[in-house]
Write an enzyme that holds these catalytic residues in place. Structure first.
Site, PDB file in Angstrom:
ATOM      1  N   LYS A   1       1.040  -1.333  -0.186  1.00  0.00           N
ATOM      2  CA  LYS A   1      -0.038   0.070  -0.155  1.00  0.00           C
ATOM      3  C   LYS A   1       0.761   0.807  -0.033  1.00  0.00           C
ATOM      4  CE  LYS A   1      -3.869   2.505   0.316  1.00  0.00           C
ATOM      5  NZ  LYS A   1      -3.192   3.665   0.997  1.00  0.00           N
TER       6      LYS A   1
ATOM      7  N   ASN B   1       0.830   4.361  -2.404  1.00  0.00           N
ATOM      8  CA  ASN B   1       0.472   6.101  -2.437  1.00  0.00           C
ATOM      9  C   ASN B   1       1.600   6.358  -2.947  1.00  0.00           C
ATOM     10  OD1 ASN B   1      -1.663   5.186  -1.195  1.00  0.00           O
ATOM     11  ND2 ASN B   1      -1.349   6.170   0.047  1.00  0.00           N
TER      12      ASN B   1
ATOM     13  N   GLU C   1       1.113   6.292  -6.534  1.00  0.00           N
ATOM     14  CA  GLU C   1      -0.312   7.789  -7.184  1.00  0.00           C
ATOM     15  C   GLU C   1       0.277   9.283  -6.863  1.00  0.00           C
ATOM     16  OE1 GLU C   1      -3.503   8.199  -3.568  1.00  0.00           O
ATOM     17  OE2 GLU C   1      -4.234   7.161  -4.144  1.00  0.00           O
TER      18      GLU C   1
END
Length: 314
Positions: free
Chosen positions: A164, A168, A171
């Site tokens: 994760k 991110n 992202e």
């Protein structure tokens, strides 16, 4: 299946609703009594049949440690704790050791979906021992999007949050690319409808994505992002991604540059950061700084209850 859920903010509250809609029993606890199903954390444990499972959705760091310490004294051998917040993967290893010494299982779950997860489902990246992960599979199935994708048992304890974290970081870089392109289009005289240019990219182009869709949503609300100050926070996951890259000698120039761009937004009113701030508001409901009041943040627009450091924050 029964599950306890600690932390009912903007993601935890929607997760409770989605799990219940799938037919499972959720006993939720939050320090805000208006959100909580019970009065105390101990009530969550008392209301669950053994072996128990409790999912923690609170800000990373000291708050998560406090909740896990409490659960460690309340739960019994054979029970399982899931940390679905944005904890550092090294903390997962520590929590697994601490709980394991009491016979309590531990699973880390990276959760992505933001304020849209109730409707669309949550992408889940999970770390932990197979026996502990499999016990929670009905809950993961309830939370994930419909279809074959959106869930992975990424590896041992820490793997879910590490995955994760990298998600991110990616992202960050994607948002930065959309923001830079938007600023350049806004700058030139020949392009007089930047919003519709972005809209035209939503179908048939190689850069189409949900983030692009959200950029168009933001431009529909404010065509030139004049209401948004060019300031964007960073949640910490971008920093952790860059630190991990340094530790492993992996070059991450795009992700690193996008993190530094966030820092530059704190020094001046950056046009690129208007788009990044608007995107964070669109996908995660994060507050934006108002252009007319640079010292204050405007309320987040699709719903804003919850605490800082929510799992989808980038």
């Amino acid at each position: 299946m029964q599950i306890g859920l600690v932390g009912l903010g903007k993601m935890g509250g929607n997760m409770r609703e989605r799990i219940r809609a799938a037919g499972h029993t959720v006993v939720g606890y939050d320090t805000n009594p208006d959100l909580s199903d019970v009065g105390h954390l101990s009530d969550v444990v008392d209301r669950l049949d053994g072996p128990r499972a409790v999912w923690v959705m609170v800000p990373a760091g000291a708050v998560t440690q406090h909740v896990i310490d409490q659960l460690g004294s309340l739960l019994k051998p054979g029970d399982t704790v899931v940390d679905g917040g944005n904890s550092h993967w090294r903390d997962d290893e520590k929590h697994a050791r601490e709980l394991g010494a009491r016979g309590i299982g531990f699973v880390d779950a990276g959760v992505s979906g933001g304020v849209w997860g109730l409707e669309n489902g949550y992408a889940l990246m999970v770390g932990g021992e197979e026996e502990h992960v499999e016990r929670l599979k009905p809950i993961f199935d309830a939370l994930k999007p419909d279809g074959p994708y959106g869930y992975v048992h990424a590896g041992r304890v820490g793997a879910g949050h590490f995955a994760k974290m990298v998600h991110n970081g990616i992202e960050y870089a994607m948002m930065q690319a959309y923001a830079e392109g938007w600023e350049l289009l806004e700058k030139v005289d020949s392009v007089d409808n930047v919003r519709e240019v972005y809209r035209s990219w939503q179908d048939g182009t190689v850069i189409r994505s949900w983030l692009l869709d959200l950029a168009v949503n933001a431009l529909d609300d404010d065509a030139h992002l004049e209401k948004v100050r060019g300031y964007a926070d960073d949640s910490g996951e971008g920093r952790w991604t860059v630190e991990a890259a340094i530790d492993n000698a992996v070059p991450l120039p795009a992700i690193t540059a996008s993190l530094f761009a966030r820092f530059s937004s704190r020094q001046e009113d950056s046009p690129q950061m208007k788009m990044v701030a608007a995107l964070r508001n669109q996908f995660g409901g994060h507050a934006v700084a108002s252009a007319d009041r640079p010292d204050r943040k405007s309320p987040a627009s699709p719903g804003s209850p919850g605490s800082p450091g929510s799992p989808d924050e980038a």
